[in-house]
Design a protein around this motif. Sequence first.
Motif, mmCIF file in Angstrom:
data_model
loop_
_atom_site.group_PDB
_atom_site.id
_atom_site.type_symbol
_atom_site.label_atom_id
_atom_site.label_comp_id
_atom_site.label_asym_id
_atom_site.label_seq_id
_atom_site.Cartn_x
_atom_site.Cartn_y
_atom_site.Cartn_z
ATOM 1 N N ARG A 84 59.547 35.646 35.419
ATOM 2 C CA ARG A 84 60.339 36.681 35.798
ATOM 3 C C ARG A 84 60.915 37.314 34.666
ATOM 4 N NH1 ARG A 84 63.498 34.554 41.029
ATOM 5 N NH2 ARG A 84 61.769 34.375 42.472
ATOM 6 N N ASP A 85 60.843 38.859 34.369
ATOM 7 C CA ASP A 85 61.369 39.508 33.344
ATOM 8 C C ASP A 85 60.924 38.971 32.095
ATOM 9 O OD1 ASP A 85 62.638 41.161 35.204
ATOM 10 O OD2 ASP A 85 64.401 39.134 35.362
ATOM 11 N N VAL A 86 59.900 38.158 31.948
ATOM 12 C CA VAL A 86 59.428 37.774 30.551
ATOM 13 C C VAL A 86 58.535 39.218 29.783
ATOM 14 C CG1 VAL A 86 59.535 35.440 30.998
ATOM 15 C CG2 VAL A 86 57.235 36.847 31.159
ATOM 16 N N ASP A 87 58.529 38.998 28.413
ATOM 17 C CA ASP A 87 57.898 40.362 27.834
ATOM 18 C C ASP A 87 56.561 39.862 27.536
ATOM 19 O OD1 ASP A 87 60.214 42.209 27.709
ATOM 20 O OD2 ASP A 87 60.957 40.761 26.494
ATOM 21 N N ILE A 88 56.253 38.584 27.211
ATOM 22 C CA ILE A 88 55.236 37.955 26.670
ATOM 23 C C ILE A 88 54.988 36.578 26.740
ATOM 24 C CG2 ILE A 88 55.772 37.505 24.352
ATOM 25 C CD1 ILE A 88 52.963 39.132 23.508
ATOM 26 N N ALA A 89 53.567 36.126 27.055
ATOM 27 C CA ALA A 89 53.432 34.726 27.062
ATOM 28 C C ALA A 89 52.480 33.960 26.198
ATOM 29 C CB ALA A 89 52.622 34.395 28.429
ATOM 30 N N HIS A 90 53.095 33.009 25.527
ATOM 31 C CA HIS A 90 52.232 32.358 24.412
ATOM 32 C C HIS A 90 51.584 31.071 25.064
ATOM 33 C CE1 HIS A 90 52.450 30.850 19.962
ATOM 34 N NE2 HIS A 90 51.569 30.484 20.495
ATOM 35 N N ILE A 91 50.392 30.995 24.960
ATOM 36 C CA ILE A 91 49.645 30.030 25.549
ATOM 37 C C ILE A 91 48.885 29.132 24.441
ATOM 38 C CG2 ILE A 91 47.991 29.201 27.340
ATOM 39 C CD1 ILE A 91 50.097 31.364 28.475
ATOM 40 N N HIS A 92 49.505 27.937 24.608
ATOM 41 C CA HIS A 92 48.692 26.940 23.607
ATOM 42 C C HIS A 92 47.508 26.207 24.135
ATOM 43 C CE1 HIS A 92 52.146 26.849 20.642
ATOM 44 N NE2 HIS A 92 52.888 27.265 21.633
ATOM 45 N N LEU A 93 46.360 26.885 24.039
ATOM 46 C CA LEU A 93 45.211 26.943 24.791
ATOM 47 C C LEU A 93 44.621 25.749 24.523
ATOM 48 C CD1 LEU A 93 43.628 28.075 27.310
ATOM 49 C CD2 LEU A 93 42.441 29.414 25.338
ATOM 50 N N CYS A 94 44.050 24.777 25.332
ATOM 51 C CA CYS A 94 43.187 23.599 24.989
ATOM 52 C C CYS A 94 42.191 23.487 26.468
ATOM 53 C CB CYS A 94 43.932 22.456 25.319
ATOM 54 S SG CYS A 94 45.026 22.286 23.874
ATOM 55 N N ARG A 95 41.299 22.558 26.533
ATOM 56 C CA ARG A 95 40.476 22.598 27.558
ATOM 57 C C ARG A 95 41.052 21.781 28.393
ATOM 58 N NH1 ARG A 95 36.671 22.282 23.062
ATOM 59 N NH2 ARG A 95 34.778 23.749 23.074
ATOM 60 N N ASP A 96 41.779 22.372 29.201
ATOM 61 C CA ASP A 96 42.512 21.471 30.271
ATOM 62 C C ASP A 96 42.782 22.452 31.614
ATOM 63 O OD1 ASP A 96 45.274 22.782 30.085
ATOM 64 O OD2 ASP A 96 45.070 21.914 28.115
ATOM 65 N N PHE A 97 43.273 21.827 32.472
ATOM 66 C CA PHE A 97 43.636 22.674 33.778
ATOM 67 C C PHE A 97 45.006 23.382 33.711
ATOM 68 C CE2 PHE A 97 40.790 19.247 35.222
ATOM 69 C CZ PHE A 97 39.641 19.978 35.854
ATOM 70 N N VAL A 98 45.951 22.837 32.845
ATOM 71 C CA VAL A 98 47.098 23.461 32.862
ATOM 72 C C VAL A 98 46.927 24.890 32.104
ATOM 73 C CG1 VAL A 98 49.556 23.184 31.967
ATOM 74 C CG2 VAL A 98 48.581 21.358 32.629
ATOM 75 N N THR A 99 46.585 24.658 30.871
ATOM 76 C CA THR A 99 46.451 26.193 30.110
ATOM 77 C C THR A 99 45.631 27.140 30.638
ATOM 78 O OG1 THR A 99 45.164 25.222 28.388
ATOM 79 C CG2 THR A 99 47.614 25.107 28.218
ATOM 80 N N THR A 100 44.399 26.684 31.155
ATOM 81 C CA THR A 100 43.344 27.757 31.367
ATOM 82 C C THR A 100 43.785 28.335 32.819
ATOM 83 O OG1 THR A 100 42.008 25.823 32.332
ATOM 84 C CG2 THR A 100 41.453 26.539 30.140
ATOM 85 N N ARG A 101 44.344 27.435 33.585
ATOM 86 C CA ARG A 101 44.775 28.026 34.852
ATOM 87 C C ARG A 101 45.863 28.882 34.647
ATOM 88 N NH1 ARG A 101 47.234 25.414 40.150
ATOM 89 N NH2 ARG A 101 46.782 27.071 41.669
ATOM 90 N N ALA A 102 46.562 28.731 33.794
ATOM 91 C CA ALA A 102 47.941 29.513 33.597
ATOM 92 C C ALA A 102 47.601 30.811 33.087
ATOM 93 C CB ALA A 102 48.636 28.791 32.204
ATOM 94 N N THR A 103 46.562 30.966 32.184
ATOM 95 C CA THR A 103 45.991 32.233 31.672
ATOM 96 C C THR A 103 45.596 33.215 33.045
ATOM 97 O OG1 THR A 103 43.756 31.667 31.487
ATOM 98 C CG2 THR A 103 45.332 31.490 29.637
ATOM 99 N N SER A 104 45.033 32.292 33.737
ATOM 100 C CA SER A 104 44.401 33.368 35.123
ATOM 101 C C SER A 104 45.908 33.819 35.723
ATOM 102 C CB SER A 104 43.612 32.471 35.801
ATOM 103 O OG SER A 104 43.192 32.918 37.234
#
Length: 367
Positions: A84-104
């Motif tokens: 809510r109200d964030v300007d940008i997201a910084h994803i520390h991306l790996c081959r995993d279900f947390v970060t890849t799903r977060a990008t979607s």
Amino acid sequence: MRILVVTTLLTDFAGAGGVESVVREQARALTAAGHSVVIVAATPGGAPADMADLDVRALPMLVDVDPRMIIPRRLADSLRLAARDVDIAHIHLCRDFVTTRATSLLARLAIPQVIQAHGMLDSPSGLLSRIFDSAATKRSINRARLALTLWEPEEQALRRLGYRGRVLRTVNSVGDLPPRDAIAPQAPTVLFASRIDRRKQPTRFVEMAQRVSALRPDVRFVMVGPSGDASQDLSAAIRALPPEIPLDYQGAVRRDDVFDLLDRASVLVLPSVREPFPMVAVEAMARGVPVVLSHDCGLAELAEQYQAADVVSPTVEKLTEAVLAILSDGRLAASLSAAGLRLVRERLSPAALGADLTAAYQSALAS
């Protein structure tokens, strides 16, 4: 600026550098620069104690095994609330279900994204990794407006996966560390502190220890780090050592324990290959500990420029020579210590990192 950070896992036992340390130091640098930061990550028991000063939204975990297999509950709900109200997201991306799903999920919320992979997206070595890349990773990387990389091979790996966006080079930093304890004189100690993965070459450290011990029987060797894909190899190598060689593998330890070990170390050795930017080496330099560093590393060029580490080919012979030289030459050890402190102060400070990240986010938002 309001920044959402997503990473796979945060624990109290991440005390050997790694993504967790980067997330921590970036968040503190951004906060000091006047930004608001929220971190979302899977945690086995709530936010780590050493991140109590940060806003961490802990995700309950269904699986507590290999971080790549963590399936967090309520990820979608947690991200919607945190975003809510964030300007940008910084994803520390790996081959995993947390970060890849977060990008979607964040793409559906129209949140601009920056990704950083920390060398975790090297060319896949197995069938499951290739399947996961086809199903998730390749889509995730191209949801980002910008990718932050630590060295050239990391950018090349992203391009091989099909990343089409812009890339900016960044560095890691180290913030305020606990005061260095006054340690009574003791036996010289050589330290390895890293995850027990094959690319970290822990068995090469064991071979080096055996050679050093043959010439310097007064030296002791300590290894710490969480289990990885080389754990069985390391156990076998340690069992094969002659009993008179004092090598102690302590497993995963807490972050404060790593600093205690650094305070007692005569030299830190990192024999890794394909190492983007080892945080534990930066932390060692910040505490004045001489470092032996593999040349196959994103920190190597900067370390050589400042003469802040003995940068060598990570062979047993070269590692042995470097360690023996530092242990036998007090002036060399003092020179490496002073140069490491200067490198951290001038190039790897939180203020420099905060400014770099701010500029990167502004660039991503403007694109």
